[in-house]
Design a protein around this motif. Sequence first.
Motif, PDB file in Angstrom:
ATOM      1  N   VAL A  96     -14.003   0.305   6.533  1.00  0.00           N
ATOM      2  CA  VAL A  96     -14.027   1.762   6.349  1.00  0.00           C
ATOM      3  C   VAL A  96     -12.829   2.412   7.046  1.00  0.00           C
ATOM      4  N   CYS A  97     -12.448   1.874   8.214  1.00  0.00           N
ATOM      5  CA  CYS A  97     -11.257   2.392   8.906  1.00  0.00           C
ATOM      6  C   CYS A  97      -9.994   2.184   8.069  1.00  0.00           C
ATOM      7  N   CYS A  98      -9.911   1.027   7.430  1.00  0.00           N
ATOM      8  CA  CYS A  98      -8.758   0.753   6.555  1.00  0.00           C
ATOM      9  C   CYS A  98      -8.762   1.697   5.351  1.00  0.00           C
ATOM     10  N   LEU A  99      -9.958   1.938   4.801  1.00  0.00           N
ATOM     11  CA  LEU A  99     -10.068   2.893   3.694  1.00  0.00           C
ATOM     12  C   LEU A  99      -9.653   4.300   4.136  1.00  0.00           C
ATOM     13  N   TRP A 100     -10.056   4.679   5.339  1.00  0.00           N
ATOM     14  CA  TRP A 100      -9.681   5.990   5.880  1.00  0.00           C
ATOM     15  C   TRP A 100      -8.156   6.102   6.026  1.00  0.00           C
ATOM     16  N   ALA A 101      -7.529   5.041   6.552  1.00  0.00           N
ATOM     17  CA  ALA A 101      -6.074   5.041   6.702  1.00  0.00           C
ATOM     18  C   ALA A 101      -5.387   5.154   5.344  1.00  0.00           C
ATOM     19  N   GLY A 102      -5.907   4.409   4.332  1.00  0.00           N
ATOM     20  CA  GLY A 102      -5.335   4.500   2.983  1.00  0.00           C
ATOM     21  C   GLY A 102      -5.522   5.872   2.376  1.00  0.00           C
ATOM     22  N   HIS A 351       2.276   7.654  -7.556  1.00  0.00           N
ATOM     23  CA  HIS A 351       3.028   7.197  -6.388  1.00  0.00           C
ATOM     24  C   HIS A 351       2.161   7.287  -5.129  1.00  0.00           C
ATOM     25  N   ALA A 352       1.414   8.385  -4.993  1.00  0.00           N
ATOM     26  CA  ALA A 352       0.533   8.555  -3.841  1.00  0.00           C
ATOM     27  C   ALA A 352      -0.559   7.492  -3.824  1.00  0.00           C
ATOM     28  N   LEU A 353      -1.072   7.152  -5.004  1.00  0.00           N
ATOM     29  CA  LEU A 353      -2.106   6.112  -5.094  1.00  0.00           C
ATOM     30  C   LEU A 353      -1.568   4.761  -4.628  1.00  0.00           C
ATOM     31  N   ILE A 354      -0.335   4.445  -5.011  1.00  0.00           N
ATOM     32  CA  ILE A 354       0.297   3.196  -4.578  1.00  0.00           C
ATOM     33  C   ILE A 354       0.478   3.192  -3.060  1.00  0.00           C
ATOM     34  N   ASN A 355       0.894   4.327  -2.508  1.00  0.00           N
ATOM     35  CA  ASN A 355       1.075   4.421  -1.060  1.00  0.00           C
ATOM     36  C   ASN A 355      -0.240   4.172  -0.318  1.00  0.00           C
ATOM     37  N   GLY A 356      -1.310   4.807  -0.793  1.00  0.00           N
ATOM     38  CA  GLY A 356      -2.614   4.599  -0.170  1.00  0.00           C
ATOM     39  C   GLY A 356      -3.080   3.160  -0.277  1.00  0.00           C
ATOM     40  N   LEU A 357      -2.831   2.541  -1.440  1.00  0.00           N
ATOM     41  CA  LEU A 357      -3.223   1.141  -1.645  1.00  0.00           C
ATOM     42  C   LEU A 357      -2.461   0.218  -0.700  1.00  0.00           C
ATOM     43  N   ARG A 358      -1.160   0.492  -0.531  1.00  0.00           N
ATOM     44  CA  ARG A 358      -0.356  -0.336   0.377  1.00  0.00           C
ATOM     45  C   ARG A 358      -0.895  -0.277   1.809  1.00  0.00           C
ATOM     46  N   THR A 359      -1.194   0.935   2.277  1.00  0.00           N
ATOM     47  CA  THR A 359      -1.709   1.076   3.638  1.00  0.00           C
ATOM     48  C   THR A 359      -3.048   0.356   3.799  1.00  0.00           C
ATOM     49  N   PHE A 360      -3.937   0.513   2.813  1.00  0.00           N
ATOM     50  CA  PHE A 360      -5.250  -0.135   2.886  1.00  0.00           C
ATOM     51  C   PHE A 360      -5.113  -1.658   2.888  1.00  0.00           C
ATOM     52  N   ALA A 386      -0.637  -0.385  10.769  1.00  0.00           N
ATOM     53  CA  ALA A 386      -1.087   0.961  10.404  1.00  0.00           C
ATOM     54  C   ALA A 386      -0.007   2.005  10.649  1.00  0.00           C
ATOM     55  N   VAL A 387       0.681   1.888  11.787  1.00  0.00           N
ATOM     56  CA  VAL A 387       1.733   2.856  12.122  1.00  0.00           C
ATOM     57  C   VAL A 387       2.860   2.803  11.097  1.00  0.00           C
ATOM     58  N   ILE A 388       3.331   1.596  10.788  1.00  0.00           N
ATOM     59  CA  ILE A 388       4.475   1.462   9.872  1.00  0.00           C
ATOM     60  C   ILE A 388       4.118   1.926   8.468  1.00  0.00           C
ATOM     61  N   THR A 389       2.994   1.445   7.944  1.00  0.00           N
ATOM     62  CA  THR A 389       2.656   1.791   6.558  1.00  0.00           C
ATOM     63  C   THR A 389       2.314   3.271   6.409  1.00  0.00           C
ATOM     64  N   SER A 390       1.715   3.868   7.438  1.00  0.00           N
ATOM     65  CA  SER A 390       1.362   5.289   7.340  1.00  0.00           C
ATOM     66  C   SER A 390       2.590   6.181   7.406  1.00  0.00           C
ATOM     67  N   LEU A 391       3.545   5.850   8.294  1.00  0.00           N
ATOM     68  CA  LEU A 391       4.714   6.704   8.489  1.00  0.00           C
ATOM     69  C   LEU A 391       5.834   6.410   7.494  1.00  0.00           C
TER      70      LEU A 391
END
Length: 652
Positions: A96-102, A351-360, A386-391
């Motif tokens: 769930v934390c990974c889903l939240w980050a994505g 593009h936003a969906l891909i970004n969220g998927l990458r972070t998750f 988490a830091v790298i993929t989010s930023l």
Amino acid sequence: MNSQTFLRMRFACKLTFAILGALVFGFYLQLETPRWSAMTAAIVAAGPAMVAGGEPFAGAIRHRGILRVIGTFIGCIAAIAIVMTFARAPALMLLVCCLWAGFCTWWSSIVRVENSYALGLAGYTALIIVVLASSNLSETPQFAVERCSEIVVGICAAIVADLLFSPRSIKKDIDRAVDQLMIDQFKLLKLSVNQADKEEIDKAWNMLVKSTTAVNGMRGSLMMESSRWQRVNRRMKALHSLSLSMITQACETFIIMQTTPELVPEEIRLLVNEPVENQHDVRQRLKRLRQIGNALPAENIALPLYSWIGSASRALLMIKGIHTNGSISSTENNVLNTEVVVKPASAEMHHALINGLRTFVASAAGCLLWLWTGWTAGSGVIVIIAVITSLAMRTPNPRMMAMDFMVGMLAAIPLGSLLYTVIMPATQQSLFLLLLSLGIFIFICGIEVQKRRLGVLGLLVGSINILVLSNPMTFNISTFLDNASGQAIGCIIALVVLAVIRDKSRDKTGRTLLNRFVSSAVSALTTKAYRRRENHLPALYHQLNQLLVLFPNDIGKYRLALQLIIAHQRLKLAEVPVNEELSAFHKKIRNTADHVVSSQRESKREYYYQRLLKEMSEYQQKLVEYDAPPKVTEPVRRLCDLLHNYQRAFLQ
């Protein structure tokens, strides 16, 4: 010492003071992990300098700090809520934390760039707290409070450093930029009237659009600096719209000159061809243009050229107020309240969906590695991922950002080893020596980060992280090696995920943008007064900038988009006959155009596009039946021809 060297030295001192100040405050307040305060100060202060390629303007650090506080608080609340809900299922809790980050990364990709930082932080802060508190979940609220305290200390240190070391005001740069903007507007009009080569027109137009966008971007930095610039902010917002209007009107004048050159009188051509070097020349030339325009009959001068003169006069009025920051006169107030600016909607949903998927996926991979191996440094791997993929996701080149972090984190291993095993143990008896040794390293990084050296930002953050600055300080070599290898592996995993999950949304985003240009042009067909007051130009040119970034070498797309922007402006000014049948037809056409933009399947999109062409053809006949003047029928005909000739570009 030249001014640029002085500014770089000053920012290096500012960065050093911020990080060391955060560290000292952390030790003084007896925080458990003062390094988080130091890392916060480093990221908040060095991040804007890395982006700007130099010392950031006043207010940028403060604004970034406020966003970091907001993001941290949201992340802490989310972490506590997740732990309270899923405490009995640790694996599900991490998922769930990974889903939240994505989710936060997805959301940050579709909001304004300057606000996306807070959402990115909210995503990985929750993951950090849950991971660090996993051994004793009952202490999660305590971890959250400590995390917030460390962040606030780091941000306060960065803001105090920014205030002490003479923050750099952007006002003088704005004054110079708005003056140059008007000179460049005259140069574009000169090229348009003289029928210069298309390549030369494209170059001048492209540079002017970038300059206008840059001036509007300065407006945000100015408001971060101080609230006393409110009046300047309003004027700059109006100047942005006026400048875009002038660009559009100049390009339309170029098109009109190809068919009816007699609509640009000889006396105006001669006046436009006179050199313009400064603001005095601009004002004198515009004064004479107004005199000629008022003396000529309306039918003897091209409407875009006449509109350009009016827009330029209003722009000069705004520029004078920007220079003085004086009170707003009644004349200026009329200009400021003329139109309602329409905000652009995001065209980057895929593009936003891909970004969220990458972070998750990256975060989930780190969690899986941690659960599978039980490695003590696994939590550090998750944090770095988490830091790298989010930023990195909100940057134009996420892979390059991840590469920067990886190079920096790898370089931090030997440098951190030297500091951790030799220098820091030797300075334990003196806080001054400890700060001096760290300060020299931070000062050098502060110089290099302004030059955008690859890996410097990652080196600075990575070194502070692996030194495990704590209270009291201990030197455990195995812990150091775990942290160093953990953050390096985390960078590698993040880079691998970015490489494997490719972002193929460029063509789809480009087609969506082009279809939105069509929809905007069609939406100008209206008889409603409130719709005519809507100013779509800032949104249209924002989308045009996105098109420039996506397709830097496709000049055909730029010209097509510009023609649609011109069509929008022309139809907005057209005096369409007012009656209920045409109003109903306008609504019908707009609805069809919206379906073209929103359709996901190619067959459905083509169906609605053909329907739009048919309805536009019928609309032309309706205008003939109602005896609409040529000023209405001609731009409608041009738009129909454009939609018919370039339908392949809009559909594929």
